[in-house]
Design an enzyme around this catalytic site. Structure first.
Site, PDB file in Angstrom:
ATOM      1  N   ARG A 273       0.653  -1.325   0.479  1.00  0.00           N
ATOM      2  CA  ARG A 273       0.196   0.047   0.015  1.00  0.00           C
ATOM      3  C   ARG A 273       0.726   1.051  -0.076  1.00  0.00           C
ATOM      4  O   ARG A 273       1.963   1.197   1.225  1.00  0.00           O
ATOM      5  CB  ARG A 273      -0.916  -0.180   1.000  1.00  0.00           C
ATOM      6  CG  ARG A 273      -1.386  -1.537   1.254  1.00  0.00           C
ATOM      7  CD  ARG A 273      -2.898  -1.422   2.790  1.00  0.00           C
ATOM      8  NE  ARG A 273      -3.285  -2.584   2.722  1.00  0.00           N
ATOM      9  CZ  ARG A 273      -4.637  -2.949   3.385  1.00  0.00           C
ATOM     10  NH1 ARG A 273      -4.624  -1.802   4.205  1.00  0.00           N
ATOM     11  NH2 ARG A 273      -4.918  -3.895   3.613  1.00  0.00           N
TER      12      ARG A 273
ATOM     13  N   ARG B 288       2.999   0.688   9.808  1.00  0.00           N
ATOM     14  CA  ARG B 288       2.225   1.191   8.742  1.00  0.00           C
ATOM     15  C   ARG B 288       3.379   1.057   7.642  1.00  0.00           C
ATOM     16  O   ARG B 288       3.921   2.335   7.569  1.00  0.00           O
ATOM     17  CB  ARG B 288       2.156   2.996   9.036  1.00  0.00           C
ATOM     18  CG  ARG B 288       0.421   2.385   8.073  1.00  0.00           C
ATOM     19  CD  ARG B 288       0.093   4.799   7.807  1.00  0.00           C
ATOM     20  NE  ARG B 288      -1.121   4.254   9.486  1.00  0.00           N
ATOM     21  CZ  ARG B 288      -2.243   3.545   9.439  1.00  0.00           C
ATOM     22  NH1 ARG B 288      -3.145   3.619   8.370  1.00  0.00           N
ATOM     23  NH2 ARG B 288      -3.369   3.687  10.345  1.00  0.00           N
TER      24      ARG B 288
ATOM     25  N   GLU C 241      -5.892  -1.826  15.734  1.00  0.00           N
ATOM     26  CA  GLU C 241      -6.124  -2.778  15.061  1.00  0.00           C
ATOM     27  C   GLU C 241      -5.227  -3.591  14.113  1.00  0.00           C
ATOM     28  O   GLU C 241      -4.480  -3.296  13.912  1.00  0.00           O
ATOM     29  CB  GLU C 241      -7.082  -1.881  14.140  1.00  0.00           C
ATOM     30  CG  GLU C 241      -7.569  -2.947  12.650  1.00  0.00           C
ATOM     31  CD  GLU C 241      -8.141  -1.487  11.247  1.00  0.00           C
ATOM     32  OE1 GLU C 241      -8.258  -0.960  11.037  1.00  0.00           O
ATOM     33  OE2 GLU C 241      -8.117  -2.235  10.353  1.00  0.00           O
TER      34      GLU C 241
ATOM     35  N   SER D 271      -9.401  -7.485  10.937  1.00  0.00           N
ATOM     36  CA  SER D 271     -10.853  -6.321  10.397  1.00  0.00           C
ATOM     37  C   SER D 271     -11.880  -7.664   9.809  1.00  0.00           C
ATOM     38  O   SER D 271     -11.097  -8.322   8.392  1.00  0.00           O
ATOM     39  CB  SER D 271     -10.783  -5.338   8.987  1.00  0.00           C
ATOM     40  OG  SER D 271     -11.936  -4.538   9.738  1.00  0.00           O
TER      41      SER D 271
ATOM     42  N   ARG E  10       1.951  -5.922  12.788  1.00  0.00           N
ATOM     43  CA  ARG E  10       1.225  -5.920  13.921  1.00  0.00           C
ATOM     44  C   ARG E  10       1.294  -6.912  15.081  1.00  0.00           C
ATOM     45  O   ARG E  10       1.238  -6.467  16.019  1.00  0.00           O
ATOM     46  CB  ARG E  10      -0.300  -4.850  13.483  1.00  0.00           C
ATOM     47  CG  ARG E  10      -0.115  -4.131  12.395  1.00  0.00           C
ATOM     48  CD  ARG E  10      -0.812  -3.573  12.628  1.00  0.00           C
ATOM     49  NE  ARG E  10      -1.093  -2.090  11.884  1.00  0.00           N
ATOM     50  CZ  ARG E  10      -1.678  -0.877  11.355  1.00  0.00           C
ATOM     51  NH1 ARG E  10      -3.661  -1.673  12.066  1.00  0.00           N
ATOM     52  NH2 ARG E  10      -2.023   0.042  11.057  1.00  0.00           N
TER      53      ARG E  10
END
Length: 427
Positions: free
Chosen positions: A260, A275, A347, A350, A390
Site C-alpha cells: 500500500r 504502517r 487494529e 478486520s 502488527r
RNA sequence: GGAGAGGUGGCUGAGUGGACGAAAGCGCCCCGCUCGAAACGGGGAUUCCGACUAAACGUCGGAACGGGGGUUCGAAUCCCUCCCUCUCCGCCA
C-alpha cells in the site's frame, strides 16, 4: 454494488443507509435521475429496433423468393441510422447509471451500531488482562532494534521510509508466524491457497479497490497492480463463475505480502512497523450461502481471535458503527490488540461480511441444490488472520522483559526452533 | 520474443451471412413406469434489460456467443483491434 432494481424500488432504504453512514444522498438522487432518463431512451429505441428486425426478416424472406427489396432496404437504412444516434445516448446513460450505482455503499446490517466515528464503535468483548509492568514498557521499535531483529535504517537506505528488514531471528519470527497462523487455520477447516501478488485491473475493480482507491495502490506497467491484501486475488478466484450449492461454504486461507502506498497518511505512524508499504498478512476468505453468512462471520472472527489467544496477547473485539463501516461491508468487526507502550489498542484484523455486494460486482454466483431455483449471488466474507507486522508489534510489547528479552508463547516455539525467548546477541 | 490453434449456455461441444438464443451429449427439474431406486419413456429450463400488470415464476419487445470497434437491410458467422487459453520453438529462476 447494490442491485439496480432494489435501489430503484427502495430509495427510502438506501437514503436511510447513506444517512447512517454519514454520507450525502446526492449519489442516490443522481442515480434515480439517470436511471429514469435511461429508461426513457430505451422506450424510444426499442420499438425502432423491433421495426428494423421485422423488416430485415421480411427482406430475407423476399430475397429467397427472388422479389425486389430495394424499397425495404432504403427504409431500414433510415431506421438504422436513427437507431445509431439514439443508441449513443443510451450507452452514455448506461455508463452514468453504472457509475452511480458503483458509487453507492453497501447497506449496513440491522445489527450494526449507529454512530458517526470510530469513537462510536461498540466494544463487543475483551480478552486477556493487560499486563502490569514493573518497569516502563518500551516501544516495539526500540525492543526490535536492540534485539537486532529489525533494521529500519538499512531498510530506508535500500527502499525508503516505511520498510523494514527482518534480520536473523526477526526473519525467522516473521516466517514462523506466517506458518503458525496458516497451520491454526488449516486445523479450523480452511484450505490454503497461495495466489499471485500482482493482479489485473479487472480483479482490483471487482473487489472494490478500483476505481475509488487507485491512489493508494502500487501499479506497474502492463496494467498490473501489487495486491493491497490477499482479499483481492482470493476473492477473484471465482469471479465470473457459478459454484454448486454443495460446494459451499468455501473457506480459504492465504498468505500474501501486501502493498500500500499509504499516500494519505503522511506523518501518521511513521515509526516502527505499524504502517508499512509492504507487510505480510494471512487472510481468511469465505464464499457462503446467503442464509449462513452472519453465522460464518462470527466463526471467522473467532478463528482470527484464536491466534491472539494462543499468542497470549490481550485484545478486544469492536463492532464498527455505521459511520466507520467500510464502503463494501454490511457488517464489520475489528480486532484490536493492546499496546502497553502507548496504552492504547491497535487494529490487527478486520472481519467483514459483504453479503452479495462484492459477489454482484465480481459476478460470483451459485446454483441452488433444487435445480428449478435460479442461480443466485453468494455472500463473501473476509478477515485478517492476522496482519503479521502488527502481530510482531504486539508480541514484542506484551511479552517484553525488563532485561530487554522477549518471551515466546508456547504454541509459537516449535516455529522458532524451540526457543523460549528472543535475546540480545552476546558480543 | 517467434509460429500456429482456439475462446459459444451449469459443463462438453456443433454451428462460417437471414426462421439460431443457439444441435447433440452430460448434468438439472417435473411426470410416467416401480414397493423404491437405477434403467427406460414423455415433458421442461439460458441470462440481463425495458414495457404492460396490483404483482408476477404471465404477455410483448430489446440485448447478449471473450472485450471493444467496423462492414451489412441483417453478424455467433466477415473485417480490425485488444485480452485470455492451448501447442511448438527460443530465452530464463
Amino acid at each position: 454494488m447494490l442491485d439496480l432494481k432494489f435501489v430503484r424500488e427502495n430509495p427510502a432504504i438506501v437514503r436511510e443507509s447513506l444517512e447512517k453512514r454519514g454520507e450525502d444522498s446526492e449519489i442516490l438522487e443522481n442515480f434515480l435521475k439517470v436511471d429514469e432518463e435511461r429508461r426513457r431512451l430505451l422506450r424510444e429505441v426499442e420499438p425502432l429496433k423491433n421495426k428494423r428486425n421485422e423488416l430485415s426478416r421480411q427482406i430475407g424472406r423476399k430475397k429467397q423468393k427472388g422479389e425486389n427489396v430495394d424499397a425495404y432496404m432504403q427504409e431500414v437504412k433510415e431506421i438504422s441510422s436513427l437507431i445509431k444516434e439514439k443508441e449513443k445516448q443510451v450507452e452514455e446513460k448506461e455508463r452514468e447509471v453504472k457509475e452511480a450505482l458503483l458509487g453507492i455503499p453497501n447497506i449496513p446490517h440491522s445489527s450494526v451500531p449507529p454512530g458517526k466515528t470510530s469513537a462510536d464503535n461498540q466494544v463487543v468483548r475483551e480478552w486477556g488482562e493487560p499486563r502490569r509492568f514493573s518497569f516502563t514498557p518500551r516501544h516495539h521499535w526500540d525492543i526490535a532494534e536492540e534485539l537486532g531483529i529489525i533494521d529500519f535504517k538499512r531498510a530506508a537506505k535500500i527502499s525508503g521510509s516505511r520498510f523494514a528488514v527482518y534480520w536473523g531471528e526477526g526473519a525467522l519470527l516473521a516466517r514462523g508466524l506466517i506458518q503458525f497462523m496458516i497451520d491454526v487455520h488449516l486445523r479450523q477447516g480452511y484450505e490454503e491457497v497461495y495466489p499471485p501478488f500482482l493482479v489485473n485491473r479487472a480483479s482490483m475493480t471487482a473487489t472494490g479497490q478500483l476505481p475509488k482507491f487507485e491512489e493508494d495502490m502500487f501499479h506497474t506497467d502492463m496494467e498490473l497492480f501489487l495486491v493491497p491484501t490477499a482479499e483481492v486475488p482470493v476473492t477473484n478466484l471465482f469471479r465470473e463463475e457459478v459454484l454448486k450449492e454443495d460446494d459451499l461454504p468455501v473457506r480459504l486461507v492465504a498468505y500474501t505480502a501486501c502493498f500500500r502506498k499509504e499516500a494519505g497518511s503522511y506523518g501518521k505512524d511513521v515509526r516502527g512497523l505499524t504502517r508499512q508499504r509492504q507487510f505480510d498478512k494471512v487472510e481468511l476468505v469465505k464464499f457462503v450461502h446467503p442464509d449462513a453468512s452472519y453465522q460464518e462471520l462470527e466463526t471467522l472472527l473467532q478463528d482470527a481471535e484464536r491466534i491472539l489467544q494462543l499468542l497470549e496477547i490481550p485484545y478486544r473485539v469492536v463492532a464498527l458503527c455505521t459511520g466507520d463501516l467500510g464502503f463494501s461491508a454490511a457488517k464489520c468487526y475489528d480486532l484490536e490488540v493492546w499496546l502497553p507502550s502507548e496504552k492504547r489498542f491497535l487494529e490487527i484484523s478486520s472481519c467483514s461480511n459483504f453479503e452479495d455486494f462484492q459477489a454482484r460486482r465480481a459476478n460470483i454466483r451459485f446454483k441452488p441444490r433444487e435445480g428449478k431455483e435460479k442461480t443466485r449471488y453468494l455472500h463473501t466474507l473476509n478477515g485478517s488472520g492476522l496482519a503479521v507486522g502488527r502481530t510482531i508489534i504486539a508480541l514484542l510489547e506484551n511479552h517484553q522483559q525488563e532485561d530487554g528479552s522477549v518471551l515466546i508463547p508456547e504454541p509459537l516455539r516449535p516455529y522458532l526452533k524451540g526457543k523460549y525467548t528472543l535475546e540480545k546477541k552476546q558480543v
